[in-house]
Scaffold this motif. Structure first.
Motif, PDB file in Angstrom:
ATOM      1  N   PHE A  26      -3.990 -37.872 -64.759  1.00  0.00           N
ATOM      2  CA  PHE A  26      -3.531 -37.882 -66.143  1.00  0.00           C
ATOM      3  C   PHE A  26      -2.153 -38.530 -66.174  1.00  0.00           C
ATOM      4  O   PHE A  26      -1.243 -38.120 -65.457  1.00  0.00           O
ATOM      5  CB  PHE A  26      -3.470 -36.447 -66.661  1.00  0.00           C
ATOM      6  CG  PHE A  26      -2.991 -36.302 -68.077  1.00  0.00           C
ATOM      7  CD1 PHE A  26      -3.793 -36.700 -69.133  1.00  0.00           C
ATOM      8  CD2 PHE A  26      -1.749 -35.756 -68.343  1.00  0.00           C
ATOM      9  CE1 PHE A  26      -3.368 -36.546 -70.446  1.00  0.00           C
ATOM     10  CE2 PHE A  26      -1.314 -35.596 -69.651  1.00  0.00           C
ATOM     11  CZ  PHE A  26      -2.121 -35.992 -70.695  1.00  0.00           C
ATOM     12  N   PHE A  29       0.083 -38.610 -72.857  1.00  0.00           N
ATOM     13  CA  PHE A  29      -0.555 -38.732 -74.153  1.00  0.00           C
ATOM     14  C   PHE A  29       0.468 -39.201 -75.178  1.00  0.00           C
ATOM     15  O   PHE A  29       1.668 -39.044 -74.996  1.00  0.00           O
ATOM     16  CB  PHE A  29      -1.195 -37.412 -74.596  1.00  0.00           C
ATOM     17  CG  PHE A  29      -0.212 -36.331 -74.976  1.00  0.00           C
ATOM     18  CD1 PHE A  29       0.150 -36.130 -76.304  1.00  0.00           C
ATOM     19  CD2 PHE A  29       0.347 -35.514 -74.009  1.00  0.00           C
ATOM     20  CE1 PHE A  29       1.048 -35.139 -76.644  1.00  0.00           C
ATOM     21  CE2 PHE A  29       1.234 -34.517 -74.349  1.00  0.00           C
ATOM     22  CZ  PHE A  29       1.591 -34.326 -75.672  1.00  0.00           C
ATOM     23  N   TYR A  31       1.014 -39.255 -79.606  1.00  0.00           N
ATOM     24  CA  TYR A  31       0.556 -38.678 -80.867  1.00  0.00           C
ATOM     25  C   TYR A  31       1.082 -39.535 -82.002  1.00  0.00           C
ATOM     26  O   TYR A  31       2.284 -39.732 -82.126  1.00  0.00           O
ATOM     27  CB  TYR A  31       1.048 -37.242 -80.995  1.00  0.00           C
ATOM     28  CG  TYR A  31       0.744 -36.584 -82.323  1.00  0.00           C
ATOM     29  CD1 TYR A  31      -0.532 -36.629 -82.878  1.00  0.00           C
ATOM     30  CD2 TYR A  31       1.734 -35.915 -83.027  1.00  0.00           C
ATOM     31  CE1 TYR A  31      -0.809 -36.022 -84.090  1.00  0.00           C
ATOM     32  CE2 TYR A  31       1.459 -35.293 -84.244  1.00  0.00           C
ATOM     33  CZ  TYR A  31       0.191 -35.350 -84.767  1.00  0.00           C
ATOM     34  OH  TYR A  31      -0.078 -34.748 -85.969  1.00  0.00           O
ATOM     35  N   VAL A  38      -4.438 -38.692 -81.294  1.00  0.00           N
ATOM     36  CA  VAL A  38      -3.834 -38.452 -79.990  1.00  0.00           C
ATOM     37  C   VAL A  38      -4.579 -39.325 -79.002  1.00  0.00           C
ATOM     38  O   VAL A  38      -5.815 -39.360 -79.006  1.00  0.00           O
ATOM     39  CB  VAL A  38      -3.940 -36.970 -79.568  1.00  0.00           C
ATOM     40  CG1 VAL A  38      -3.529 -36.788 -78.117  1.00  0.00           C
ATOM     41  CG2 VAL A  38      -3.102 -36.083 -80.470  1.00  0.00           C
ATOM     42  N   ARG A  39      -3.827 -40.048 -78.165  1.00  0.00           N
ATOM     43  CA  ARG A  39      -4.439 -40.861 -77.107  1.00  0.00           C
ATOM     44  C   ARG A  39      -4.065 -40.286 -75.756  1.00  0.00           C
ATOM     45  O   ARG A  39      -2.888 -40.097 -75.465  1.00  0.00           O
ATOM     46  CB  ARG A  39      -3.980 -42.312 -77.197  1.00  0.00           C
ATOM     47  CG  ARG A  39      -4.643 -43.055 -78.324  1.00  0.00           C
ATOM     48  CD  ARG A  39      -4.378 -44.519 -78.263  1.00  0.00           C
ATOM     49  NE  ARG A  39      -5.092 -45.184 -79.343  1.00  0.00           N
ATOM     50  CZ  ARG A  39      -5.032 -46.476 -79.558  1.00  0.00           C
ATOM     51  NH1 ARG A  39      -4.295 -47.248 -78.777  1.00  0.00           N
ATOM     52  NH2 ARG A  39      -5.721 -46.996 -80.550  1.00  0.00           N
ATOM     53  N   LEU A  40      -5.083 -40.025 -74.950  1.00  0.00           N
ATOM     54  CA  LEU A  40      -4.911 -39.537 -73.588  1.00  0.00           C
ATOM     55  C   LEU A  40      -5.128 -40.711 -72.641  1.00  0.00           C
ATOM     56  O   LEU A  40      -6.107 -41.456 -72.784  1.00  0.00           O
ATOM     57  CB  LEU A  40      -5.930 -38.444 -73.278  1.00  0.00           C
ATOM     58  CG  LEU A  40      -6.029 -37.290 -74.274  1.00  0.00           C
ATOM     59  CD1 LEU A  40      -7.225 -36.414 -73.950  1.00  0.00           C
ATOM     60  CD2 LEU A  40      -4.749 -36.477 -74.271  1.00  0.00           C
ATOM     61  N   ARG A  41      -4.220 -40.887 -71.672  1.00  0.00           N
ATOM     62  CA  ARG A  41      -4.339 -41.988 -70.719  1.00  0.00           C
ATOM     63  C   ARG A  41      -4.547 -41.433 -69.311  1.00  0.00           C
ATOM     64  O   ARG A  41      -3.818 -40.543 -68.876  1.00  0.00           O
ATOM     65  CB  ARG A  41      -3.079 -42.853 -70.757  1.00  0.00           C
ATOM     66  CG  ARG A  41      -2.869 -43.544 -72.093  1.00  0.00           C
ATOM     67  CD  ARG A  41      -1.581 -44.366 -72.157  1.00  0.00           C
ATOM     68  NE  ARG A  41      -0.419 -43.793 -71.502  1.00  0.00           N
ATOM     69  CZ  ARG A  41       0.340 -42.806 -71.992  1.00  0.00           C
ATOM     70  NH1 ARG A  41       0.045 -42.254 -73.153  1.00  0.00           N
ATOM     71  NH2 ARG A  41       1.394 -42.366 -71.337  1.00  0.00           N
ATOM     72  N   LEU A  42      -5.554 -41.989 -68.622  1.00  0.00           N
ATOM     73  CA  LEU A  42      -5.873 -41.574 -67.259  1.00  0.00           C
ATOM     74  C   LEU A  42      -6.109 -42.801 -66.402  1.00  0.00           C
ATOM     75  O   LEU A  42      -6.548 -43.840 -66.893  1.00  0.00           O
ATOM     76  CB  LEU A  42      -7.133 -40.699 -67.246  1.00  0.00           C
ATOM     77  CG  LEU A  42      -7.053 -39.433 -68.090  1.00  0.00           C
ATOM     78  CD1 LEU A  42      -7.871 -39.584 -69.353  1.00  0.00           C
ATOM     79  CD2 LEU A  42      -7.526 -38.248 -67.300  1.00  0.00           C
ATOM     80  N   GLU A  59      -9.283 -41.448 -77.306  1.00  0.00           N
ATOM     81  CA  GLU A  59      -8.608 -41.215 -78.588  1.00  0.00           C
ATOM     82  C   GLU A  59      -9.285 -40.080 -79.336  1.00  0.00           C
ATOM     83  O   GLU A  59     -10.489 -40.084 -79.528  1.00  0.00           O
ATOM     84  CB  GLU A  59      -8.617 -42.476 -79.448  1.00  0.00           C
ATOM     85  CG  GLU A  59      -7.825 -42.297 -80.737  1.00  0.00           C
ATOM     86  CD  GLU A  59      -7.670 -43.581 -81.510  1.00  0.00           C
ATOM     87  OE1 GLU A  59      -6.677 -44.300 -81.250  1.00  0.00           O
ATOM     88  OE2 GLU A  59      -8.544 -43.881 -82.344  1.00  0.00           O
ATOM     89  N   PHE A 111      -6.974 -28.469 -72.722  1.00  0.00           N
ATOM     90  CA  PHE A 111      -6.856 -29.171 -71.448  1.00  0.00           C
ATOM     91  C   PHE A 111      -5.891 -28.379 -70.577  1.00  0.00           C
ATOM     92  O   PHE A 111      -4.727 -28.209 -70.937  1.00  0.00           O
ATOM     93  CB  PHE A 111      -6.302 -30.583 -71.665  1.00  0.00           C
ATOM     94  CG  PHE A 111      -7.165 -31.445 -72.541  1.00  0.00           C
ATOM     95  CD1 PHE A 111      -8.118 -32.283 -71.985  1.00  0.00           C
ATOM     96  CD2 PHE A 111      -7.020 -31.424 -73.916  1.00  0.00           C
ATOM     97  CE1 PHE A 111      -8.916 -33.081 -72.800  1.00  0.00           C
ATOM     98  CE2 PHE A 111      -7.813 -32.219 -74.741  1.00  0.00           C
ATOM     99  CZ  PHE A 111      -8.759 -33.041 -74.176  1.00  0.00           C
ATOM    100  N   LEU A 119      -2.570 -28.253 -72.823  1.00  0.00           N
ATOM    101  CA  LEU A 119      -2.513 -29.072 -74.025  1.00  0.00           C
ATOM    102  C   LEU A 119      -3.692 -28.675 -74.902  1.00  0.00           C
ATOM    103  O   LEU A 119      -4.838 -28.668 -74.443  1.00  0.00           O
ATOM    104  CB  LEU A 119      -2.603 -30.548 -73.640  1.00  0.00           C
ATOM    105  CG  LEU A 119      -2.445 -31.595 -74.718  1.00  0.00           C
ATOM    106  CD1 LEU A 119      -1.077 -31.490 -75.385  1.00  0.00           C
ATOM    107  CD2 LEU A 119      -2.620 -32.981 -74.105  1.00  0.00           C
TER     108      LEU A 119
END
Length: 133
Positions: A26, A29, A31, A38-42, A59, A111, A119
């Motif tokens: 991870f 993120f 917002y 909200v965008r989560l980046r992995l 997203e 999460f 989160l």
């Protein structure tokens, strides 16, 4: 762009099931409060297979709730990148770390990370936006 869902440690689409605990780190993120996203980046880690995807952007749209619970200060910061579990909780229920379940429509995604960081995001839909498949 592909609709997706979470279950336990997996990100699922119609054609794939990606292990976010063992094969991805991870990164963070963002917002956007105006767009309510909200965008989560992995990114794939050293345990991931050599085949794509090597990175993901998920997203969450129509955000109705965003909160975080502090990490455990006694755990190394390197554990902030390791997802422990993803589950769901009813919007009226308290946040509980380490839950494992599907996330029904209208519930919040929770999460949980190995560092104890949690989160919580309430959103109307979840999409896999960018990946290098």
């Amino acid at each position: 762009m592909t609709r997706c869902s979470f279950r336990e440690i997996y990100l699922r689409t119609d054609s794939a099931s990606l292990d976010l605990h063992n094969c991805f780190d991870f990164l963070g993120f963002t917002y956007d409060c105006i767009a309510r996203t909200v965008r989560l980046r992995l990114v794939a880690d050293e345990y991931a297979t050599a085949t794509p995807p090597r990175s993901l952007v998920v997203e969450m749209r129509g955000v109705t709730h965003l909160s975080a619970t502090p990490r455990d200060p006694d755990i190394p910061f390197s554990e902030d990148t390791c997802l422990s579990a993803v589950g769901g909780t009813a919007s009226s229920d308290p946040t509980v770390a380490g839950i494992y379940s599907e996330v029904p429509l209208g519930w919040h995604h929770v999460f949980t990370f190995m560092s104890g960081f949690v989160l919580r995001i309430g959103a109307e839909s979840v999409w896999l936006l960018a990946h290098d498949i």
